[in-house]
Design a protein around this motif. Sequence first.
Motif, PDB file in Angstrom:
ATOM      1  N   VAL A  32     -36.358  26.405 -16.455  1.00 45.65           N
ATOM      2  CA  VAL A  32     -37.083  26.434 -17.716  1.00 45.65           C
ATOM      3  C   VAL A  32     -36.223  27.061 -18.804  1.00 45.65           C
ATOM      4  O   VAL A  32     -36.236  26.627 -19.945  1.00 45.65           O
ATOM      5  CB  VAL A  32     -38.398  27.236 -17.560  1.00 45.65           C
ATOM      6  CG1 VAL A  32     -39.124  27.315 -18.883  1.00 45.65           C
ATOM      7  CG2 VAL A  32     -39.274  26.616 -16.496  1.00 45.65           C
ATOM      8  N   PRO A  35     -31.282  24.602 -19.982  1.00 44.99           N
ATOM      9  CA  PRO A  35     -31.146  23.154 -19.818  1.00 44.99           C
ATOM     10  C   PRO A  35     -29.816  22.740 -19.196  1.00 44.99           C
ATOM     11  O   PRO A  35     -29.738  21.743 -18.506  1.00 44.99           O
ATOM     12  CB  PRO A  35     -31.264  22.610 -21.235  1.00 44.99           C
ATOM     13  CG  PRO A  35     -31.839  23.694 -22.047  1.00 44.99           C
ATOM     14  CD  PRO A  35     -31.536  24.977 -21.356  1.00 44.99           C
ATOM     15  N   CYS A  38     -29.917  22.358 -15.528  1.00 47.27           N
ATOM     16  CA  CYS A  38     -30.656  21.203 -15.016  1.00 47.27           C
ATOM     17  C   CYS A  38     -29.721  20.123 -14.502  1.00 47.27           C
ATOM     18  O   CYS A  38     -30.095  19.312 -13.677  1.00 47.27           O
ATOM     19  CB  CYS A  38     -31.572  20.630 -16.090  1.00 47.27           C
ATOM     20  SG  CYS A  38     -32.955  21.689 -16.479  1.00 47.27           S
ATOM     21  N   ARG A  56     -40.496  18.963 -12.923  1.00 46.08           N
ATOM     22  CA  ARG A  56     -40.877  18.706 -14.321  1.00 46.08           C
ATOM     23  C   ARG A  56     -39.831  19.244 -15.294  1.00 46.08           C
ATOM     24  O   ARG A  56     -39.735  18.774 -16.420  1.00 46.08           O
ATOM     25  CB  ARG A  56     -42.250  19.288 -14.624  1.00 46.08           C
ATOM     26  CG  ARG A  56     -42.221  20.787 -14.882  1.00 46.08           C
ATOM     27  CD  ARG A  56     -43.540  21.433 -15.093  1.00 46.08           C
ATOM     28  NE  ARG A  56     -44.417  20.670 -15.948  1.00 46.08           N
ATOM     29  CZ  ARG A  56     -45.638  21.039 -16.259  1.00 46.08           C
ATOM     30  NH1 ARG A  56     -46.119  22.162 -15.776  1.00 46.08           N
ATOM     31  NH2 ARG A  56     -46.392  20.321 -17.034  1.00 46.08           N
ATOM     32  N   HIS A  57     -39.029  20.207 -14.878  1.00 40.09           N
ATOM     33  CA  HIS A  57     -38.015  20.799 -15.749  1.00 40.09           C
ATOM     34  C   HIS A  57     -36.617  20.216 -15.509  1.00 40.09           C
ATOM     35  O   HIS A  57     -35.675  20.600 -16.190  1.00 40.09           O
ATOM     36  CB  HIS A  57     -37.976  22.312 -15.557  1.00 40.09           C
ATOM     37  CG  HIS A  57     -39.292  22.955 -15.822  1.00 40.09           C
ATOM     38  ND1 HIS A  57     -39.855  22.994 -17.072  1.00 40.09           N
ATOM     39  CD2 HIS A  57     -40.174  23.553 -14.983  1.00 40.09           C
ATOM     40  CE1 HIS A  57     -41.024  23.603 -16.998  1.00 40.09           C
ATOM     41  NE2 HIS A  57     -41.242  23.952 -15.746  1.00 40.09           N
ATOM     42  N   TYR A  82     -43.776  13.620 -11.849  1.00 43.25           N
ATOM     43  CA  TYR A  82     -42.597  13.920 -12.660  1.00 43.25           C
ATOM     44  C   TYR A  82     -41.394  13.060 -12.290  1.00 43.25           C
ATOM     45  O   TYR A  82     -40.360  13.117 -12.952  1.00 43.25           O
ATOM     46  CB  TYR A  82     -42.226  15.405 -12.544  1.00 43.25           C
ATOM     47  CG  TYR A  82     -43.373  16.304 -12.907  1.00 43.25           C
ATOM     48  CD1 TYR A  82     -43.895  16.293 -14.195  1.00 43.25           C
ATOM     49  CD2 TYR A  82     -43.956  17.139 -11.966  1.00 43.25           C
ATOM     50  CE1 TYR A  82     -44.965  17.114 -14.525  1.00 43.25           C
ATOM     51  CE2 TYR A  82     -45.025  17.951 -12.294  1.00 43.25           C
ATOM     52  CZ  TYR A  82     -45.527  17.931 -13.573  1.00 43.25           C
ATOM     53  OH  TYR A  82     -46.579  18.736 -13.907  1.00 43.25           O
TER      54      TYR A  82
END
Length: 134
Positions: A32, A35, A38, A56-57, A82
């Motif tokens: 979260v 980024p 990710c 979802r993230h 997701y």
Amino acid sequence: MGGVDLVFPFSGRPASLCLLAPAVRRAASCLVLSPVLCFVLCVVLRAVRQRGEALRHASYMLRFDSDVVYAAVENDGTALVYAAAPLRRDYDVVETAVQNNGRALYGASDRLNRRRSLVELALETWHEALDHSR
């Protein structure tokens, strides 16, 4: 502790897995906040294995990765919502999600949402599955 060399996708700067170790341990919350992380597949995999909803993230591209999505739905079947659309149409992915949680049927494609074998599987853990299959 030596690390495996990685390169951050946007900066081109080298990173080391030993530097990422604290982020990997707290991967679900770290996604979260950062980024850039990710895109680091090992971090995302660790996060979704700990908490499927962390999908979802994850980056848009990693939601198409079958290993990431399988890891997420094995932990939490409802994380299927997701996943990228092609994986929500994949019978094996949906079956894995529904085995984990019958409510995962919500995230399946329309074609799979009506498939008898999946509805029966969903009924094992979620008794309202018949009402929600379209």
